[in-house]
Design a protein around this motif. Structure first.
Motif, PDB file in Angstrom:
ATOM      1  N   GLY A   1     -27.282  26.816 -55.652  1.00 34.30           N
ATOM      2  CA  GLY A   1     -28.438  27.309 -54.913  1.00 34.30           C
ATOM      3  C   GLY A   1     -28.183  27.425 -53.429  1.00 34.30           C
ATOM      4  N   SER A   2     -26.972  27.765 -53.047  1.00 42.80           N
ATOM      5  CA  SER A   2     -26.628  27.867 -51.625  1.00 42.80           C
ATOM      6  C   SER A   2     -27.263  29.113 -51.014  1.00 42.80           C
ATOM      7  N   THR A   3     -27.437  29.073 -49.699  1.00 39.23           N
ATOM      8  CA  THR A   3     -28.033  30.199 -48.980  1.00 39.23           C
ATOM      9  C   THR A   3     -27.070  31.376 -48.883  1.00 39.23           C
ATOM     10  N   ASN A   4     -25.806  31.090 -48.579  1.00 37.69           N
ATOM     11  CA  ASN A   4     -24.833  32.151 -48.324  1.00 37.69           C
ATOM     12  C   ASN A   4     -24.019  32.560 -49.540  1.00 37.69           C
ATOM     13  N   GLY A   5     -24.237  31.928 -50.665  1.00 37.39           N
ATOM     14  CA  GLY A   5     -23.592  32.343 -51.903  1.00 37.39           C
ATOM     15  C   GLY A   5     -22.180  31.829 -52.095  1.00 37.39           C
ATOM     16  N   THR A   6     -21.715  32.018 -53.305  1.00 37.76           N
ATOM     17  CA  THR A   6     -20.368  31.645 -53.705  1.00 37.76           C
ATOM     18  C   THR A   6     -19.740  32.868 -54.355  1.00 37.76           C
ATOM     19  N   PHE A   7     -18.462  33.119 -54.069  1.00 37.81           N
ATOM     20  CA  PHE A   7     -17.808  34.338 -54.515  1.00 37.81           C
ATOM     21  C   PHE A   7     -16.529  34.015 -55.274  1.00 37.81           C
ATOM     22  N   VAL A   8     -16.287  34.766 -56.356  1.00 40.31           N
ATOM     23  CA  VAL A   8     -15.020  34.712 -57.092  1.00 40.31           C
ATOM     24  C   VAL A   8     -14.424  36.109 -57.007  1.00 40.31           C
ATOM     25  N   ASN A   9     -13.249  36.215 -56.397  1.00 42.68           N
ATOM     26  CA  ASN A   9     -12.579  37.509 -56.189  1.00 42.68           C
ATOM     27  C   ASN A   9     -13.526  38.528 -55.540  1.00 42.68           C
ATOM     28  N   ASN A  10     -14.216  38.095 -54.482  1.00 40.04           N
ATOM     29  CA  ASN A  10     -15.144  38.917 -53.684  1.00 40.04           C
ATOM     30  C   ASN A  10     -16.362  39.404 -54.457  1.00 40.04           C
ATOM     31  N   ALA A  11     -16.677  38.808 -55.586  1.00 39.18           N
ATOM     32  CA  ALA A  11     -17.894  39.147 -56.334  1.00 39.18           C
ATOM     33  C   ALA A  11     -18.803  37.923 -56.294  1.00 39.18           C
ATOM     34  N   ARG A  12     -20.028  38.114 -55.786  1.00 36.88           N
ATOM     35  CA  ARG A  12     -20.979  37.003 -55.693  1.00 36.88           C
ATOM     36  C   ARG A  12     -21.388  36.571 -57.100  1.00 36.88           C
ATOM     37  N   ILE A  13     -21.437  35.260 -57.307  1.00 39.56           N
ATOM     38  CA  ILE A  13     -21.806  34.754 -58.635  1.00 39.56           C
ATOM     39  C   ILE A  13     -23.235  34.233 -58.600  1.00 39.56           C
ATOM     40  N   SER A  14     -23.935  34.421 -59.724  1.00 40.83           N
ATOM     41  CA  SER A  14     -25.304  33.917 -59.821  1.00 40.83           C
ATOM     42  C   SER A  14     -25.454  32.961 -61.004  1.00 40.83           C
ATOM     43  N   ALA A  15     -24.424  32.900 -61.828  1.00 42.44           N
ATOM     44  CA  ALA A  15     -24.409  32.003 -62.985  1.00 42.44           C
ATOM     45  C   ALA A  15     -23.046  31.315 -63.014  1.00 42.44           C
ATOM     46  N   PRO A  16     -22.916  30.218 -63.750  1.00 36.97           N
ATOM     47  CA  PRO A  16     -21.602  29.592 -63.868  1.00 36.97           C
ATOM     48  C   PRO A  16     -20.562  30.605 -64.346  1.00 36.97           C
ATOM     49  N   THR A  17     -19.459  30.707 -63.588  1.00 34.77           N
ATOM     50  CA  THR A  17     -18.462  31.740 -63.817  1.00 34.77           C
ATOM     51  C   THR A  17     -17.079  31.128 -64.004  1.00 34.77           C
ATOM     52  N   PRO A  18     -16.364  31.515 -65.066  1.00 35.41           N
ATOM     53  CA  PRO A  18     -15.001  31.008 -65.236  1.00 35.41           C
ATOM     54  C   PRO A  18     -14.056  31.668 -64.233  1.00 35.41           C
ATOM     55  N   PHE A  19     -13.002  30.955 -63.895  1.00 37.90           N
ATOM     56  CA  PHE A  19     -11.965  31.504 -63.029  1.00 37.90           C
ATOM     57  C   PHE A  19     -10.614  31.035 -63.541  1.00 37.90           C
ATOM     58  N   ALA A  20      -9.561  31.695 -63.075  1.00 38.77           N
ATOM     59  CA  ALA A  20      -8.221  31.395 -63.585  1.00 38.77           C
ATOM     60  C   ALA A  20      -7.228  31.280 -62.434  1.00 38.77           C
ATOM     61  N   LEU A  21      -5.972  31.031 -62.804  1.00 39.73           N
ATOM     62  CA  LEU A  21      -4.910  30.942 -61.804  1.00 39.73           C
ATOM     63  C   LEU A  21      -4.832  32.235 -61.002  1.00 39.73           C
ATOM     64  N   GLY A  22      -4.618  32.109 -59.699  1.00 36.37           N
ATOM     65  CA  GLY A  22      -4.468  33.274 -58.842  1.00 36.37           C
ATOM     66  C   GLY A  22      -5.768  33.839 -58.317  1.00 36.37           C
ATOM     67  N   ASP A  23      -6.906  33.384 -58.818  1.00 37.66           N
ATOM     68  CA  ASP A  23      -8.188  33.876 -58.318  1.00 37.66           C
ATOM     69  C   ASP A  23      -8.452  33.325 -56.923  1.00 37.66           C
ATOM     70  N   THR A  24      -9.292  34.037 -56.174  1.00 40.57           N
ATOM     71  CA  THR A  24      -9.696  33.609 -54.839  1.00 40.57           C
ATOM     72  C   THR A  24     -11.172  33.252 -54.872  1.00 40.57           C
ATOM     73  N   LEU A  25     -11.494  32.074 -54.360  1.00 39.19           N
ATOM     74  CA  LEU A  25     -12.881  31.625 -54.269  1.00 39.19           C
ATOM     75  C   LEU A  25     -13.274  31.634 -52.801  1.00 39.19           C
ATOM     76  N   ARG A  26     -14.507  32.102 -52.519  1.00 38.79           N
ATOM     77  CA  ARG A  26     -14.991  32.077 -51.133  1.00 38.79           C
ATOM     78  C   ARG A  26     -16.282  31.294 -51.104  1.00 38.79           C
TER      79      ARG A  26
END
Length: 152
Positions: free
Chosen positions: A117-142
């Motif tokens: 519930g952050s104000t500025n959001g969380t991103f996986v590979n420059n895509a904003r997530i709104s639900a729990p999202t899986p990620f893998a090796l080499g991915d970038t989290l912001r």
């Protein structure tokens, strides 16, 4: 008895007394706080060979690549909490990060990133997530202005 033997006996007795005090202190501490237990020990089951083989390809850590803590590496383990709070496993000094911003959890098929519930959001590979999202090796989290890379 000579003076030297008496001093030696006194020092030996003092050493034994200190060992007894340290041993008793350790027993009392263990009784009060318990011992550290692995989550695997709590479940009572060991992962199968197939599960261990599947986990080999999972990420092991995240590394801060851009931000105030650049170069910091955090092991994922069972999961980590990310934010500015002191009780977070990955404490980010970033004005755009919430107190408890995101959480990484271990799921059945790998690790999952969840925005808390952050104000500025969380991103996986420059895509904003709104639900729990899986990620893998080499991915970038912001998270805020901080970039994290997922590593082995």
């Amino acid at each position: 008895m000579s003076e030297l033997v008496i001093v030696g006996l006194k020092l030996g007795f003092l050493a034994l007394l200190w060992l007894f005090i340290l041993f008793t202190g350790n027993v009392v501490r263990t009784d009060l706080f318990g011992r550290k237990v692995n989550p695997a020990e709590l479940s009572g089951k060991k992962p199968t060979r197939k599960e261990r083989k599947a986990r080999k390809g999972w990420p092991k850590a995240v590394k801060v690549t851009h931000g105030a803590q650049a170069g910091t590496v955090v092991e994922l383990g069972e999961g980590i909490l990310i934010g500015r709070s002191a009780d977070c496993q990955l404490n980010l000094d970033d004005d755009y990060v919430s107190t408890k911003h995101a959480r990484i959890m271990r799921g059945q098929d790998g690790y999952i990133l969840e925005d808390l519930g952050s104000t500025n959001g969380t991103f996986v590979n420059n895509a904003r997530i709104s639900a729990p999202t899986p990620f893998a090796l080499g991915d970038t989290l912001r998270i805020g202005r901080t970039l994290l890379s997922v590593e082995k």
